[in-house]
Design a protein around this motif. Structure first.
Motif, PDB file in Angstrom:
ATOM      1  N   ALA A 227      -5.497  18.864 -40.829  1.00 40.65           N
ATOM      2  CA  ALA A 227      -5.720  20.032 -39.972  1.00 40.65           C
ATOM      3  C   ALA A 227      -4.430  20.442 -39.273  1.00 40.65           C
ATOM      4  O   ALA A 227      -4.163  21.642 -39.103  1.00 40.65           O
ATOM      5  N   THR A 228      -3.592  19.483 -38.880  1.00 44.65           N
ATOM      6  CA  THR A 228      -2.315  19.801 -38.261  1.00 44.65           C
ATOM      7  C   THR A 228      -1.409  20.535 -39.230  1.00 44.65           C
ATOM      8  O   THR A 228      -0.752  21.521 -38.882  1.00 44.65           O
ATOM      9  N   GLN A 229      -1.378  20.054 -40.467  1.00 46.28           N
ATOM     10  CA  GLN A 229      -0.558  20.716 -41.488  1.00 46.28           C
ATOM     11  C   GLN A 229      -1.074  22.129 -41.765  1.00 46.28           C
ATOM     12  O   GLN A 229      -0.297  23.063 -41.975  1.00 46.28           O
ATOM     13  N   HIS A 230      -2.372  22.291 -41.760  1.00 37.58           N
ATOM     14  CA  HIS A 230      -2.977  23.611 -41.960  1.00 37.58           C
ATOM     15  C   HIS A 230      -2.512  24.587 -40.879  1.00 37.58           C
ATOM     16  O   HIS A 230      -2.141  25.730 -41.171  1.00 37.58           O
ATOM     17  N   LEU A 231      -2.497  24.153 -39.625  1.00 30.76           N
ATOM     18  CA  LEU A 231      -2.086  25.032 -38.534  1.00 30.76           C
ATOM     19  C   LEU A 231      -0.613  25.413 -38.625  1.00 30.76           C
ATOM     20  O   LEU A 231      -0.216  26.499 -38.196  1.00 30.76           O
ATOM     21  N   SER A 232       0.199  24.525 -39.196  1.00 26.78           N
ATOM     22  CA  SER A 232       1.630  24.827 -39.304  1.00 26.78           C
ATOM     23  C   SER A 232       1.910  25.917 -40.323  1.00 26.78           C
ATOM     24  O   SER A 232       3.027  26.453 -40.360  1.00 26.78           O
ATOM     25  N   GLY A 233       0.914  26.280 -41.128  1.00 25.44           N
ATOM     26  CA  GLY A 233       1.105  27.317 -42.134  1.00 25.44           C
ATOM     27  C   GLY A 233       0.841  28.722 -41.642  1.00 25.44           C
ATOM     28  O   GLY A 233       0.919  29.675 -42.434  1.00 25.44           O
ATOM     29  N   GLY A 234       0.521  28.862 -40.332  1.00 26.41           N
ATOM     30  CA  GLY A 234       0.244  30.193 -39.810  1.00 26.41           C
ATOM     31  C   GLY A 234      -0.974  30.804 -40.469  1.00 26.41           C
ATOM     32  O   GLY A 234      -1.919  30.097 -40.847  1.00 26.41           O
ATOM     33  N   PRO A 235      -0.994  32.138 -40.666  1.00 31.60           N
ATOM     34  CA  PRO A 235      -2.166  32.798 -41.263  1.00 31.60           C
ATOM     35  C   PRO A 235      -2.506  32.280 -42.655  1.00 31.60           C
ATOM     36  O   PRO A 235      -3.654  32.314 -43.072  1.00 31.60           O
ATOM     37  N   GLY A 236      -1.487  31.829 -43.388  1.00 28.25           N
ATOM     38  CA  GLY A 236      -1.727  31.329 -44.746  1.00 28.25           C
ATOM     39  C   GLY A 236      -2.254  29.918 -44.802  1.00 28.25           C
ATOM     40  O   GLY A 236      -2.685  29.451 -45.864  1.00 28.25           O
ATOM     41  N   GLY A 237      -2.218  29.205 -43.683  1.00 27.88           N
ATOM     42  CA  GLY A 237      -2.790  27.876 -43.603  1.00 27.88           C
ATOM     43  C   GLY A 237      -2.176  26.860 -44.549  1.00 27.88           C
ATOM     44  O   GLY A 237      -0.988  26.946 -44.909  1.00 27.88           O
ATOM     45  N   LEU A 238      -2.977  25.908 -44.939  1.00 20.76           N
ATOM     46  CA  LEU A 238      -2.501  24.801 -45.767  1.00 20.76           C
ATOM     47  C   LEU A 238      -1.968  25.282 -47.112  1.00 20.76           C
ATOM     48  O   LEU A 238      -0.990  24.744 -47.636  1.00 20.76           O
ATOM     49  N   GLY A 239      -2.598  26.329 -47.676  1.00 19.37           N
ATOM     50  CA  GLY A 239      -2.128  26.850 -48.958  1.00 19.37           C
ATOM     51  C   GLY A 239      -0.684  27.323 -48.878  1.00 19.37           C
ATOM     52  O   GLY A 239       0.124  27.065 -49.787  1.00 19.37           O
ATOM     53  N   HIS A 240      -0.353  28.004 -47.791  1.00 18.88           N
ATOM     54  CA  HIS A 240       1.014  28.489 -47.600  1.00 18.88           C
ATOM     55  C   HIS A 240       1.990  27.319 -47.455  1.00 18.88           C
ATOM     56  O   HIS A 240       3.089  27.333 -48.033  1.00 18.88           O
ATOM     57  N   VAL A 241       1.586  26.311 -46.679  1.00 15.84           N
ATOM     58  CA  VAL A 241       2.453  25.146 -46.475  1.00 15.84           C
ATOM     59  C   VAL A 241       2.748  24.460 -47.804  1.00 15.84           C
ATOM     60  O   VAL A 241       3.906  24.140 -48.126  1.00 15.84           O
ATOM     61  N   LEU A 242       1.716  24.219 -48.601  1.00 15.06           N
ATOM     62  CA  LEU A 242       1.909  23.492 -49.861  1.00 15.06           C
ATOM     63  C   LEU A 242       2.703  24.308 -50.868  1.00 15.06           C
ATOM     64  O   LEU A 242       3.459  23.753 -51.674  1.00 15.06           O
ATOM     65  N   GLU A 243       2.550  25.628 -50.814  1.00 14.79           N
ATOM     66  CA  GLU A 243       3.301  26.484 -51.741  1.00 14.79           C
ATOM     67  C   GLU A 243       4.792  26.474 -51.426  1.00 14.79           C
ATOM     68  O   GLU A 243       5.631  26.401 -52.325  1.00 14.79           O
ATOM     69  N   HIS A 244       5.120  26.546 -50.137  1.00  9.50           N
ATOM     70  CA  HIS A 244       6.524  26.701 -49.757  1.00  9.50           C
ATOM     71  C   HIS A 244       7.209  25.388 -49.403  1.00  9.50           C
ATOM     72  O   HIS A 244       8.422  25.248 -49.601  1.00  9.50           O
ATOM     73  N   LEU A 245       6.473  24.436 -48.839  1.00  8.33           N
ATOM     74  CA  LEU A 245       7.088  23.173 -48.423  1.00  8.33           C
ATOM     75  C   LEU A 245       6.672  22.001 -49.303  1.00  8.33           C
ATOM     76  O   LEU A 245       7.216  20.904 -49.155  1.00  8.33           O
ATOM     77  N   GLY A 246       5.717  22.228 -50.190  1.00  6.26           N
ATOM     78  CA  GLY A 246       5.276  21.156 -51.072  1.00  6.26           C
ATOM     79  C   GLY A 246       6.373  20.610 -51.960  1.00  6.26           C
ATOM     80  O   GLY A 246       6.589  19.383 -52.022  1.00  6.26           O
ATOM     81  N   PRO A 247       7.134  21.470 -52.681  1.00  7.81           N
ATOM     82  CA  PRO A 247       8.197  20.940 -53.556  1.00  7.81           C
ATOM     83  C   PRO A 247       9.252  20.121 -52.829  1.00  7.81           C
ATOM     84  O   PRO A 247       9.604  19.023 -53.305  1.00  7.81           O
ATOM     85  N   PRO A 248       9.767  20.565 -51.655  1.00  8.42           N
ATOM     86  CA  PRO A 248      10.705  19.687 -50.937  1.00  8.42           C
ATOM     87  C   PRO A 248      10.076  18.356 -50.529  1.00  8.42           C
ATOM     88  O   PRO A 248      10.748  17.314 -50.535  1.00  8.42           O
ATOM     89  N   MET A 249       8.770  18.397 -50.172  1.00  2.45           N
ATOM     90  CA  MET A 249       8.104  17.164 -49.770  1.00  2.45           C
ATOM     91  C   MET A 249       8.046  16.175 -50.933  1.00  2.45           C
ATOM     92  O   MET A 249       8.214  14.963 -50.749  1.00  2.45           O
ATOM     93  N   VAL A 250       7.832  16.682 -52.144  1.00  2.00           N
ATOM     94  CA  VAL A 250       7.822  15.806 -53.317  1.00  2.00           C
ATOM     95  C   VAL A 250       9.185  15.154 -53.492  1.00  2.00           C
ATOM     96  O   VAL A 250       9.290  13.969 -53.855  1.00  2.00           O
ATOM     97  N   ASP A 251      10.248  15.910 -53.226  1.00  3.05           N
ATOM     98  CA  ASP A 251      11.600  15.322 -53.287  1.00  3.05           C
ATOM     99  C   ASP A 251      11.748  14.207 -52.255  1.00  3.05           C
ATOM    100  O   ASP A 251      12.390  13.186 -52.530  1.00  3.05           O
TER     101      ASP A 251
END
Length: 306
Positions: A227-251
């Motif tokens: 839920a914390t990660q979801h809020l960090s994505g703003g209006p796009g929520g968790l989907g936005h976070v995983l789309e834009h920050l997911g690849p760096p996180m995998v690194d």
């Protein structure tokens, strides 16, 4: 125990830190508690600790049993908190199973053992044996992980969840047995990287604690990581976070460490904690922590996050 059946007498096996806290929880909820521990002087230590616990008002009664069988015969629910050794668990549960009525739940506070590894020692009613793993101190921290074994019935799981909720807990059902259950595996993942960062000289022990307690730990205590990660994505929520920050996180995942718990690293961690606490006693720290936990839980309840 059948779902909806009321607990009047709580059985507590093992009166170390977790067992004492289970006793306090039972007394706070007006239950009669029958406790047992084979260690010499266990009853005296237990009774000495109860008045020092932050009880709202002890409404139940406490009695120390003379045997495991006595706990099994008298309790409506048993919470076992003995040593984390499989052979000991098997002996305890075999004795409880032989003495307890068929509808009495037999639960273990084990932090990592899977219930199937000791459940088969119960030759009468293994279907009522499961893990109910709390977090220290159980009378304050709401989480309890409920884990059924290969022989545990769905009725037993349902009854455990309902009973724990009645006792003010926030149980979660772990649907498949894994070593360490869930919350401890999450903690272990964080500890592994924390140990690695200290081992590599990247950061101090004290700064690791600050990084969590004054950073994401504050948010996680309110909403949890998803839920914390979801809020960090703003209006796009968790989907936005995983789309834009997911690849760096995998690194980052690929760069995480695999530390060996060597004597040198153990010494570095222990010395780091001693330096961080700077003479503050464990007793003083526990008292301050528990006061803060109570206030935090009250705040969460008041604002609808409890």
């Amino acid at each position: 125990m059948r779902s909806g059946q009321k607990v009047r007498t709580l059985g507590v096996v093992g009166t170390g830190a977790i067992g004492v806290s289970w006793v306090v929880l039972g007394l706070e909820h007006g239950l009669d508690v029958v406790a047992w521990d084979p260690a010499e002087g266990a009853e005296e230590r237990l009774r000495a600790q109860i008045p020092n616990s932050p009880l709202v008002e002890p409404r139940g009664t406490l009695r120390f049993a003379e045997s495991l069988a006595e706990v099994g015969r008298e309790a409506d629910l048993v919470l076992e908190s003995g040593p984390e050794r499989l052979e000991v668990k098997r002996e305890i549960f075999a004795a409880l199973d032989a003495a307890a009525a068929p509808d009495v739940l037999l639960t273990s506070s084990s932090s990592g053992l899977m219930p199937s590894t000791f459940q088969d020692a119960c030759t009468h009613h293994p279907e009522r044996v499961l893990v109910a793993h709390p977090f220290n101190p159980p009378h304050l921290v709401p989480l309890v992980e409920v884990v059924g074994g290969s022989a545990t019935s769905s009725d037993a799981v349902d009854a455990a969840l309902e009973t724990l909720r009645h006792l003010g807990k926030r149980p979660i059902h772990i649907r498949r047995e894994v070593p360490g259950h869930v919350a401890n595996r999450l903690q272990a993942a964080l500890w592994r990287e924390a140990y690695h960062l200290v081992d590599q000289g990247i950061v101090s022990v004290a700064d690791i604690d600050t990084a969590i307690s004054d950073g994401p730990g504050l948010r996680w205590s309110l909403l949890g990581p998803f839920a914390t990660q979801h809020l960090s994505g703003g209006p796009g929520g968790l989907g936005h976070v995983l789309e834009h920050l997911g690849p760096p996180m995998v690194d980052w995942w690929d760069d995480l460490g695999h530390p060996a718990l060597t004597p040198a690293l153990v010494e570095k961690l222990v010395d780091g904690v001693d330096e961080e606490l700077d003479g503050t006693s464990a007793e003083e720290l526990v008292e301050r922590r528990d006061q803060a936990l109570r206030r935090l839980l009250e705040i969460k309840a008041d604002i609808g996050l409890g």
